[in-house]
Design a protein around this motif. Structure first.
Motif, PDB file in Angstrom:
ATOM      1  N   ALA A 158       3.617 125.326 -57.927  1.00  0.00           N
ATOM      2  CA  ALA A 158       2.754 126.491 -57.697  1.00  0.00           C
ATOM      3  C   ALA A 158       3.125 127.626 -58.643  1.00  0.00           C
ATOM      4  CB  ALA A 158       2.870 126.948 -56.242  1.00  0.00           C
ATOM      5  N   ALA A 159       4.442 127.839 -58.826  1.00  0.00           N
ATOM      6  CA  ALA A 159       4.901 128.896 -59.722  1.00  0.00           C
ATOM      7  C   ALA A 159       4.505 128.610 -61.164  1.00  0.00           C
ATOM      8  CB  ALA A 159       6.417 129.056 -59.606  1.00  0.00           C
ATOM      9  N   THR A 173       1.948 126.665 -62.188  1.00  0.00           N
ATOM     10  CA  THR A 173       0.489 126.733 -62.314  1.00  0.00           C
ATOM     11  C   THR A 173       0.012 128.161 -62.483  1.00  0.00           C
ATOM     12  OG1 THR A 173       0.251 124.738 -60.967  1.00  0.00           O
ATOM     13  CG2 THR A 173      -1.693 126.138 -61.207  1.00  0.00           C
ATOM     14  N   ASP A 174       0.623 129.089 -61.746  1.00  0.00           N
ATOM     15  CA  ASP A 174       0.212 130.496 -61.815  1.00  0.00           C
ATOM     16  C   ASP A 174       0.446 131.105 -63.178  1.00  0.00           C
ATOM     17  OD1 ASP A 174      -0.572 130.448 -59.191  1.00  0.00           O
ATOM     18  OD2 ASP A 174       1.252 131.365 -58.400  1.00  0.00           O
ATOM     19  N   LYS A 175       1.337 130.508 -63.990  1.00  0.00           N
ATOM     20  CA  LYS A 175       1.712 131.112 -65.270  1.00  0.00           C
ATOM     21  C   LYS A 175       1.205 130.331 -66.484  1.00  0.00           C
ATOM     22  CE  LYS A 175       5.768 133.374 -63.289  1.00  0.00           C
ATOM     23  NZ  LYS A 175       5.208 134.735 -63.392  1.00  0.00           N
ATOM     24  N   THR A 185      -3.287 121.487 -64.152  1.00  0.00           N
ATOM     25  CA  THR A 185      -3.475 122.147 -62.864  1.00  0.00           C
ATOM     26  C   THR A 185      -3.797 121.132 -61.777  1.00  0.00           C
ATOM     27  OG1 THR A 185      -4.256 124.167 -63.958  1.00  0.00           O
ATOM     28  CG2 THR A 185      -4.793 123.907 -61.629  1.00  0.00           C
ATOM     29  N   SER A 192      -1.524 120.135 -58.421  1.00  0.00           N
ATOM     30  CA  SER A 192      -2.183 120.653 -57.214  1.00  0.00           C
ATOM     31  C   SER A 192      -1.610 120.043 -55.939  1.00  0.00           C
ATOM     32  CB  SER A 192      -3.687 120.356 -57.284  1.00  0.00           C
ATOM     33  OG  SER A 192      -4.311 120.647 -56.060  1.00  0.00           O
TER      34      SER A 192
END
Length: 241
Positions: free
Chosen positions: A125-126, A128-130, A142, A146
């Motif tokens: 998650a960390a 993917t956000d960046k 992504t 997921s």
């Protein structure tokens, strides 16, 4: 150390400012002996040069302050295998050690944590956000990371490169590159590999995970870290003026 958008703007006019920005993100402390950035940089260069990887994100992005130590994998790269568009996510660990014997236990402890399901979900998650919006294959990556994708499926695309540098008796004893030196070095590295492999037999890590181990013998860790720190701080001072 810089995101893709900033690297694209690197030229003779912006170079000094961007270089200073990148260098300031490494660290700014007198307690440099325990810093791990050198290992991370060496692992980064190995993956780029020998595996044609592309950096997905830099761990530097997770720092809140210059001297923070960042938890998690030491690198996150993507390797395009060229096989039907398959992508591999390379999540690396690096260790700078004086004694190579202590590295496997430390690496195992970190891998056991980092490859646990709950931790991986948080890490994915960390990451993917960046991921930059214009990063190639962003949609594929992504989707791979997921929560909707089974970890069993994700594991098939994960590779863990393990970088271990250590004070080498052979490197310290020889003063030039000769056939004898290379033969002694091969013997030393193979002995280290056998030691790690024997201890690995009882490890309980996900069996789908592939790992690559890189041994980096050197004269002394202290000499490397001191030289790196001296050059880093000299460049930091130069770019701040």
């Amino acid at each position: 150390m810089l995101p893709t958008q900033e690297l694209e703007g690197y030229n003779h006019a912006t170079g000094t400012a961007l270089l200073g920005k990148a260098l300031s993100r490494v660290y700014a402390t007198i307690d440099f002996e325990r810093r791990g950035e050198i290992g991370e940089l060496l692992l980064h260069m190995i993956l780029r040069k020998f595996y044609g990887s592309s950096r997905l994100i830099s761990r530097i992005y997770f720092k809140d302050a210059a001297n923070d130590t960042v938890k998690g994998f030491d690198c996150a790269h993507i390797v395009d295998t060229g096989a039907s568009g398959e992508l591999e996510l390379w999540l690396g660990e690096s260790k700078l050690y004086k004694d190579s014997y202590g590295a496997p236990s430390a690496i195992y402890d970190e891998l056991k944590l980092h490859l646990s399901r709950d931790y991986l979900r948080y890490e994915f998650a960390a990451i993917t956000d960046k991921i930059p919006d214009d990063y190639p294959h962003r949609d594929k990556i992504t989707a791979l990371l997921s929560r909707k994708t089974s970890l069993d499926r994700t594991f098939k695309s994960v590779v863990v490169p393990i970088f271990i540098s250590y004070d080498s008796e052979v490197a310290g004893r020889h003063k030039e590159s000769t056939e004898e030196y290379l033969a002694d070095l091969r013997t030393e590295v193979m002995n280290n590999w056998k030691s790690l492999r024997d201890r690995y037999e009882n490890w309980t890590l996900p069996r789908q995970i592939r790992a690559h181990v890189f041994f980096f013998p050197m004269d002394t860790k202290a000499e490397l870290t001191s030289a790196f720190d001296g050059r880093l701080k000299a460049w930091q001072a130069l770019t701040q003026n």
